[in-house]
Design a protein around this motif. Structure first.
Motif, PDB file in Angstrom:
ATOM      1  N   MET A 188       2.655   5.070  -3.527  1.00  0.00           N
ATOM      2  CA  MET A 188       2.283   3.685  -3.832  1.00  0.00           C
ATOM      3  C   MET A 188       3.491   2.891  -4.313  1.00  0.00           C
ATOM      4  SD  MET A 188      -1.466   4.275  -5.629  1.00  0.00           S
ATOM      5  CE  MET A 188      -1.959   2.544  -5.661  1.00  0.00           C
ATOM      6  N   GLU A 189       4.356   3.527  -5.104  1.00  0.00           N
ATOM      7  CA  GLU A 189       5.565   2.846  -5.571  1.00  0.00           C
ATOM      8  C   GLU A 189       6.511   2.550  -4.406  1.00  0.00           C
ATOM      9  OE1 GLU A 189       7.184   5.321  -8.664  1.00  0.00           O
ATOM     10  OE2 GLU A 189       6.004   4.305 -10.220  1.00  0.00           O
ATOM     11  N   LYS A 190       6.612   3.495  -3.475  1.00  0.00           N
ATOM     12  CA  LYS A 190       7.456   3.279  -2.302  1.00  0.00           C
ATOM     13  C   LYS A 190       6.910   2.130  -1.463  1.00  0.00           C
ATOM     14  CE  LYS A 190       9.453   5.626   1.714  1.00  0.00           C
ATOM     15  NZ  LYS A 190       9.520   6.903   2.483  1.00  0.00           N
ATOM     16  N   ALA A 191       5.583   2.103  -1.305  1.00  0.00           N
ATOM     17  CA  ALA A 191       4.967   1.016  -0.537  1.00  0.00           C
ATOM     18  C   ALA A 191       5.189  -0.332  -1.216  1.00  0.00           C
ATOM     19  CB  ALA A 191       3.473   1.286  -0.378  1.00  0.00           C
ATOM     20  N   THR A 200       8.837  -2.973 -11.810  1.00  0.00           N
ATOM     21  CA  THR A 200       8.135  -2.929 -13.101  1.00  0.00           C
ATOM     22  C   THR A 200       6.713  -3.442 -12.965  1.00  0.00           C
ATOM     23  OG1 THR A 200      10.223  -3.250 -14.279  1.00  0.00           O
ATOM     24  CG2 THR A 200       8.188  -3.704 -15.493  1.00  0.00           C
ATOM     25  N   VAL A 201       6.563  -4.534 -12.247  1.00  0.00           N
ATOM     26  CA  VAL A 201       5.225  -5.096 -12.013  1.00  0.00           C
ATOM     27  C   VAL A 201       4.370  -4.104 -11.238  1.00  0.00           C
ATOM     28  CG1 VAL A 201       3.946  -6.913 -10.812  1.00  0.00           C
ATOM     29  CG2 VAL A 201       6.011  -7.487 -12.111  1.00  0.00           C
ATOM     30  N   LEU A 205       0.758  -2.234 -12.344  1.00  0.00           N
ATOM     31  CA  LEU A 205      -0.455  -2.428 -11.541  1.00  0.00           C
ATOM     32  C   LEU A 205      -0.995  -1.102 -11.010  1.00  0.00           C
ATOM     33  CD1 LEU A 205       0.596  -5.605  -9.519  1.00  0.00           C
ATOM     34  CD2 LEU A 205      -1.122  -5.487 -11.335  1.00  0.00           C
ATOM     35  N   ILE A 206      -0.096  -0.238 -10.553  1.00  0.00           N
ATOM     36  CA  ILE A 206      -0.518   1.063 -10.014  1.00  0.00           C
ATOM     37  C   ILE A 206      -1.195   1.906 -11.085  1.00  0.00           C
ATOM     38  CG2 ILE A 206       0.306   3.265  -9.086  1.00  0.00           C
ATOM     39  CD1 ILE A 206       2.551   1.590  -7.682  1.00  0.00           C
ATOM     40  N   LEU A 207      -0.557   2.006 -12.257  1.00  0.00           N
ATOM     41  CA  LEU A 207      -1.103   2.847 -13.312  1.00  0.00           C
ATOM     42  C   LEU A 207      -2.463   2.344 -13.775  1.00  0.00           C
ATOM     43  CD1 LEU A 207       2.025   3.698 -15.502  1.00  0.00           C
ATOM     44  CD2 LEU A 207       0.998   5.002 -13.649  1.00  0.00           C
TER      45      LEU A 207
END
Length: 285
Positions: A188-191, A200-201, A205-207
């Motif tokens: 998800m971070e890579k996407a 950072t944003v 949001l993911i967490l």
């Protein structure tokens, strides 16, 4: 459990650290915990400095002083490690194993005594008191021993008692489970980076998305498929994303992942038995 109980960890790896971190935040004082390992003095010094626990290079002393001995060495060192401490173990002690795939009967055979063994499968979320731990009792363990182990692992999260034959599945599901979630977050971070979101944003949001989804599952008791459909509007963005996951057989991959981890747990146990039991004394009956 009495506050003065002494717990010795054989092994100072990531699982031992996760348990020590959680335990010293709740029921146990650092001085109640002794840590020893095979040869890594630097690691022992780190554990002492970080958590205030006692460290001991004299394995005989560490084991004899313990009321509870927790086996937390690397799987490849398990047979040698257990056999090396067997002479120091008394039948009054409780042995708790967090070794993937290693049965209580194997441990009893390696020790060569009618010792109480509880097998546990926590996960590394124990570090923050959020482990999902399953425990099972060996042949010589009583309900009292089971209760002691349950109390111990409740200091680092939730605990459920299961038949020992289910622990391979538990290992594949929740024991290794945090890594699967972290792997998802990596993707998800890579996407997020590829679609242009600030790192950072995106992380925040993911967490919160993962935390919120988990809490929705707990709070509503709805089946995950129902919650998924409630988010998925026909012709909408979520449906478009889910279609891609289906095309890549996402659910099949997750199922295969957990099954393979379960099989690996079984393989580790069988390998330990075949390589070490001929060297171990049989327990008295």
């Amino acid at each position: 459990m009495k506050r003065e109980t002494t717990i010795t960890f054989i092994g100072a790896g990531s699982m031992a650290e996760a348990l020590v971190s959680g335990m010293t935040k709740t029921l146990y004082q650092p001085e109640q915990i002794i840590i020893t390992n095979r040869c890594n003095q630097k690691r022992l010094e780190y554990m002492k400095k970080t958590y205030g626990v006692r460290i001991e290079t004299n394995k005989e002393k560490a084991v004899k002083e313990a009321d509870i001995v927790i086996l937390a060495m690397k799987p490849k060192d398990a047979a040698e490690g257990i056999i090396s401490i067997a002479p120091m173990i008394g039948e009054h002690q409780l042995i708790i194993s967090v070794l993937a795939g290693v049965t209580t009967e194997t441990i009893v055979s390696l020790i060569g005594k009618n010792v109480a063994v509880i097998r546990a499968m926590p996960n590394t979320s124990a570090t923050i008191g959020q482990s999902a731990t399953a425990i099972s009792q060996g042949r010589f363990a009583t309900e009292t021993h089971l209760a002691i182990a349950k109390t111990l692992f409740e200091t680092v999260g939730i605990v459920t008692v299961v038949p020992e034959h289910d622990l391979h599945a538990v290992t594949g599901l929740s024991g290794s489970g945090p890594a699967y979630v972290y792997y998802l977050v990596e993707a998800m971070e890579k996407a997020a980076e590829e679609i242009g979101l600030d790192r950072t944003v995106a992380k925040e949001l993911i967490l919160q998305t993962i935390i919120g989804a988990a809490q929705m599952l707990q709070a509503t008791n709805k089946h995950p498929s129902i919650l998924r459909k409630e988010v998925t509007s026909p012709g909408g963005t979520t449906e478009a994303g889910i279609q891609v996951l289906e095309r890549y057989r996402y659910q099949e991959a997750v199922v295969a992942c957990i099954k393979r981890a379960t099989e690996r747990s079984e393989e580790l146990g069988k390998a330990l038995v075949s390589s070490s039991l001929p060297r171990a004394a049989a327990p008295s009956r």
